[in-house]
Design a protein around this motif. Sequence first.
Motif, PDB file in Angstrom:
ATOM      1  N   LEU A 110      35.136  37.556  40.285  1.00  0.00           N
ATOM      2  CA  LEU A 110      34.595  36.267  40.722  1.00  0.00           C
ATOM      3  C   LEU A 110      33.644  35.631  39.716  1.00  0.00           C
ATOM      4  N   LEU A 111      33.019  36.450  38.856  1.00  0.00           N
ATOM      5  CA  LEU A 111      31.936  35.930  38.025  1.00  0.00           C
ATOM      6  C   LEU A 111      32.219  35.940  36.532  1.00  0.00           C
ATOM      7  N   VAL A 112      33.062  36.854  36.052  1.00  0.00           N
ATOM      8  CA  VAL A 112      33.302  36.943  34.610  1.00  0.00           C
ATOM      9  C   VAL A 112      34.325  35.880  34.201  1.00  0.00           C
ATOM     10  N   PRO A 113      34.050  35.070  33.201  1.00  0.00           N
ATOM     11  CA  PRO A 113      34.965  33.978  32.840  1.00  0.00           C
ATOM     12  C   PRO A 113      36.151  34.451  32.003  1.00  0.00           C
ATOM     13  N   GLY A 114      37.172  33.589  31.964  1.00  0.00           N
ATOM     14  CA  GLY A 114      38.300  33.797  31.066  1.00  0.00           C
ATOM     15  C   GLY A 114      39.317  34.819  31.531  1.00  0.00           C
ATOM     16  N   PRO A 115      40.255  35.179  30.630  1.00  0.00           N
ATOM     17  CA  PRO A 115      41.342  36.106  30.971  1.00  0.00           C
ATOM     18  C   PRO A 115      40.867  37.512  31.340  1.00  0.00           C
ATOM     19  N   ALA A 116      39.591  37.840  31.089  1.00  0.00           N
ATOM     20  CA  ALA A 116      39.064  39.135  31.524  1.00  0.00           C
ATOM     21  C   ALA A 116      39.195  39.298  33.033  1.00  0.00           C
ATOM     22  N   LEU A 117      39.425  38.208  33.736  1.00  0.00           N
ATOM     23  CA  LEU A 117      39.674  38.271  35.175  1.00  0.00           C
ATOM     24  C   LEU A 117      40.758  39.294  35.498  1.00  0.00           C
ATOM     25  N   TYR A 118      41.816  39.344  34.696  1.00  0.00           N
ATOM     26  CA  TYR A 118      42.929  40.259  34.982  1.00  0.00           C
ATOM     27  C   TYR A 118      42.497  41.719  34.872  1.00  0.00           C
ATOM     28  N   LEU A 119      41.617  42.033  33.939  1.00  0.00           N
ATOM     29  CA  LEU A 119      41.102  43.396  33.807  1.00  0.00           C
ATOM     30  C   LEU A 119      40.335  43.792  35.059  1.00  0.00           C
ATOM     31  N   PHE A 120      39.496  42.883  35.553  1.00  0.00           N
ATOM     32  CA  PHE A 120      38.718  43.199  36.746  1.00  0.00           C
ATOM     33  C   PHE A 120      39.591  43.248  38.002  1.00  0.00           C
ATOM     34  N   VAL A 121      40.669  42.468  38.017  1.00  0.00           N
ATOM     35  CA  VAL A 121      41.629  42.582  39.121  1.00  0.00           C
ATOM     36  C   VAL A 121      42.245  43.977  39.137  1.00  0.00           C
ATOM     37  N   ALA A 122      42.603  44.497  37.952  1.00  0.00           N
ATOM     38  CA  ALA A 122      43.183  45.837  37.861  1.00  0.00           C
ATOM     39  C   ALA A 122      42.186  46.895  38.333  1.00  0.00           C
ATOM     40  N   LEU A 123      40.917  46.772  37.921  1.00  0.00           N
ATOM     41  CA  LEU A 123      39.886  47.726  38.349  1.00  0.00           C
ATOM     42  C   LEU A 123      39.644  47.629  39.855  1.00  0.00           C
ATOM     43  N   THR A 124      39.664  46.406  40.377  1.00  0.00           N
ATOM     44  CA  THR A 124      39.523  46.224  41.824  1.00  0.00           C
ATOM     45  C   THR A 124      40.643  46.929  42.566  1.00  0.00           C
ATOM     46  N   SER A 125      41.853  46.761  42.059  1.00  0.00           N
ATOM     47  CA  SER A 125      43.009  47.382  42.696  1.00  0.00           C
ATOM     48  C   SER A 125      42.884  48.899  42.721  1.00  0.00           C
ATOM     49  N   ALA A 126      42.524  49.482  41.571  1.00  0.00           N
ATOM     50  CA  ALA A 126      42.376  50.940  41.526  1.00  0.00           C
ATOM     51  C   ALA A 126      41.266  51.404  42.455  1.00  0.00           C
ATOM     52  N   GLY A 127      40.125  50.692  42.434  1.00  0.00           N
ATOM     53  CA  GLY A 127      39.003  51.100  43.261  1.00  0.00           C
ATOM     54  C   GLY A 127      39.285  51.030  44.744  1.00  0.00           C
ATOM     55  N   LEU A 128      40.080  50.058  45.166  1.00  0.00           N
ATOM     56  CA  LEU A 128      40.403  49.918  46.585  1.00  0.00           C
ATOM     57  C   LEU A 128      41.585  50.773  47.011  1.00  0.00           C
ATOM     58  N   TYR A 129      42.451  51.162  46.060  1.00  0.00           N
ATOM     59  CA  TYR A 129      43.643  51.912  46.426  1.00  0.00           C
ATOM     60  C   TYR A 129      43.534  53.419  46.247  1.00  0.00           C
ATOM     61  N   VAL A 130      42.663  53.893  45.377  1.00  0.00           N
ATOM     62  CA  VAL A 130      42.487  55.346  45.258  1.00  0.00           C
ATOM     63  C   VAL A 130      42.180  55.977  46.617  1.00  0.00           C
ATOM     64  N   PRO A 131      41.324  55.355  47.458  1.00  0.00           N
ATOM     65  CA  PRO A 131      41.041  55.982  48.759  1.00  0.00           C
ATOM     66  C   PRO A 131      42.127  55.777  49.809  1.00  0.00           C
ATOM     67  N   PHE A 132      43.144  54.960  49.534  1.00  0.00           N
ATOM     68  CA  PHE A 132      44.031  54.490  50.597  1.00  0.00           C
ATOM     69  C   PHE A 132      44.757  55.630  51.311  1.00  0.00           C
ATOM     70  N   SER A 133      45.548  56.426  50.576  1.00  0.00           N
ATOM     71  CA  SER A 133      46.274  57.516  51.234  1.00  0.00           C
ATOM     72  C   SER A 133      45.318  58.606  51.699  1.00  0.00           C
ATOM     73  N   LEU A 134      44.178  58.752  51.012  1.00  0.00           N
ATOM     74  CA  LEU A 134      43.193  59.760  51.407  1.00  0.00           C
ATOM     75  C   LEU A 134      42.614  59.429  52.775  1.00  0.00           C
ATOM     76  N   GLN A 135      42.428  58.140  53.049  1.00  0.00           N
ATOM     77  CA  GLN A 135      41.911  57.728  54.352  1.00  0.00           C
ATOM     78  C   GLN A 135      42.903  58.021  55.467  1.00  0.00           C
ATOM     79  N   VAL A 136      44.194  57.919  55.165  1.00  0.00           N
ATOM     80  CA  VAL A 136      45.203  58.211  56.177  1.00  0.00           C
ATOM     81  C   VAL A 136      45.150  59.684  56.563  1.00  0.00           C
ATOM     82  N   THR A 137      45.131  60.583  55.577  1.00  0.00           N
ATOM     83  CA  THR A 137      45.108  62.011  55.904  1.00  0.00           C
ATOM     84  C   THR A 137      43.758  62.422  56.473  1.00  0.00           C
ATOM     85  N   LEU A 138      42.668  61.794  56.040  1.00  0.00           N
ATOM     86  CA  LEU A 138      41.367  62.066  56.654  1.00  0.00           C
ATOM     87  C   LEU A 138      41.393  61.696  58.133  1.00  0.00           C
ATOM     88  N   GLY A 139      41.930  60.528  58.446  1.00  0.00           N
ATOM     89  CA  GLY A 139      42.025  60.120  59.842  1.00  0.00           C
ATOM     90  C   GLY A 139      42.855  61.085  60.663  1.00  0.00           C
TER      91      GLY A 139
END
Length: 406
Positions: free
Chosen positions: A297-326
């Motif tokens: 949201l805050l970093v200008p320019g094409p670096a947006l795509y890098l932060f989108v990738a990091l966001t994706s990894a950060g939100l998805y690493v826990p995804f399947s783990l949350q299912v088995t934890l539940g």
Amino acid sequence: MPKRSSDRRSILLLSVGHSCVDVYQGAVAALVPFFAAERHYGYAAVSGVVLAASLLSSVAQPLFGALTDRRPLPWLLPVSTLLGGAGIALSGVGGSYGLTLAFVALSGVGVAAYHPESARVARLAARRAGDGRRGLGTHRGMAWFSLGGNLGFAAAPLLVAAVVGTGGLRLTPLLALPALAGAALCLPVLRELERRRAAGEAREPVPGADDRAAFVRLSLAVVCRSVAFVGLSTFLSLFTTQRLGGGPAAGTAALVVLYAGGAVGSVLGGALADRWGRVAVARWSYLVAAVAVAGVLLVPGPALYLFVALTSAGLYVPFSLQVTLGQDYLPSRIGTASGITLGLTVSVGGLASPVIGALADATSLRTALLPLVLMPVLSWALFRTLPEPVVSERVAPEAGTAPVGR
């Protein structure tokens, strides 16, 4: 075919089938720019489309999970796959806003019916493939199952762009093709389940005691994760186009990065959890996600795509783990746990989309999205209170695929 090989084959088929179903979850956000362009929907209107897909799904998934706790319903896999595809296929041919909402909601019901039963079947196959202790094992097997869904999400913007981008919304019936393929892939899995049942080999672990308090805290963490992910994915394409220009292609590229990064994150999460534990891995991932969302949201320019990738990894690493934890926090209610962690808490994020859309109409899109930075922080705080469950590897002596403990 050796038993363990057949179980791994089932996981592969379930993973690909999961991809075919989750195409339709990703397709909703991917269709947003086309609804805005062809039908002149505003921010609030397009967020209402996302809400229609999420609302019925959020209510229905725990209900389908409770049904599968009482009695396995494997036939739901192909039927729900076809239903999910039919809704999206028809969403572009209904001219009115009401019909569009109804068809998207129909797809949401199909997605809701699919996930609890497919997660139960995938857990069974993963445990048998790894013999509960080695090989795939539950964490990695469920990670591969989740990978399929994430690949479906990643493919959705490309599929929608290829079909709708070339011929407009009138071509959405072509989007039913993945559903036909996914339903066909379910059939060998159903035959293997029936063979196992007839041979008395379909057994599940004896459940331990439910930890409902931990499950509630986990569910709240997943809700926060869902608000961040659904809110960002709903408006990321429009936000990227505003920030970088380049037309719809720039927005589609950002969505592909968001969803494709999730494919890497899911598999990575299963591997990391084997070494450091699910709770610790999820906790650190959410800290990464908080920083990454701020960067988008805050970093200008094409670096947006890098932060989108990091966001994706950060939100998805826990995804399947949350299912088995539940599932491990509610071992006597596997279907219900799957329906809540895969369905209710994930879909609740769609409820925030109209609020974000209305705020964006009143201010700016960046201002409306800034509160999403706090959501991963809240998930991190909740995970700090969660224990790592100890799972029994004993199996029940009786045959049948129904979960033990009802």
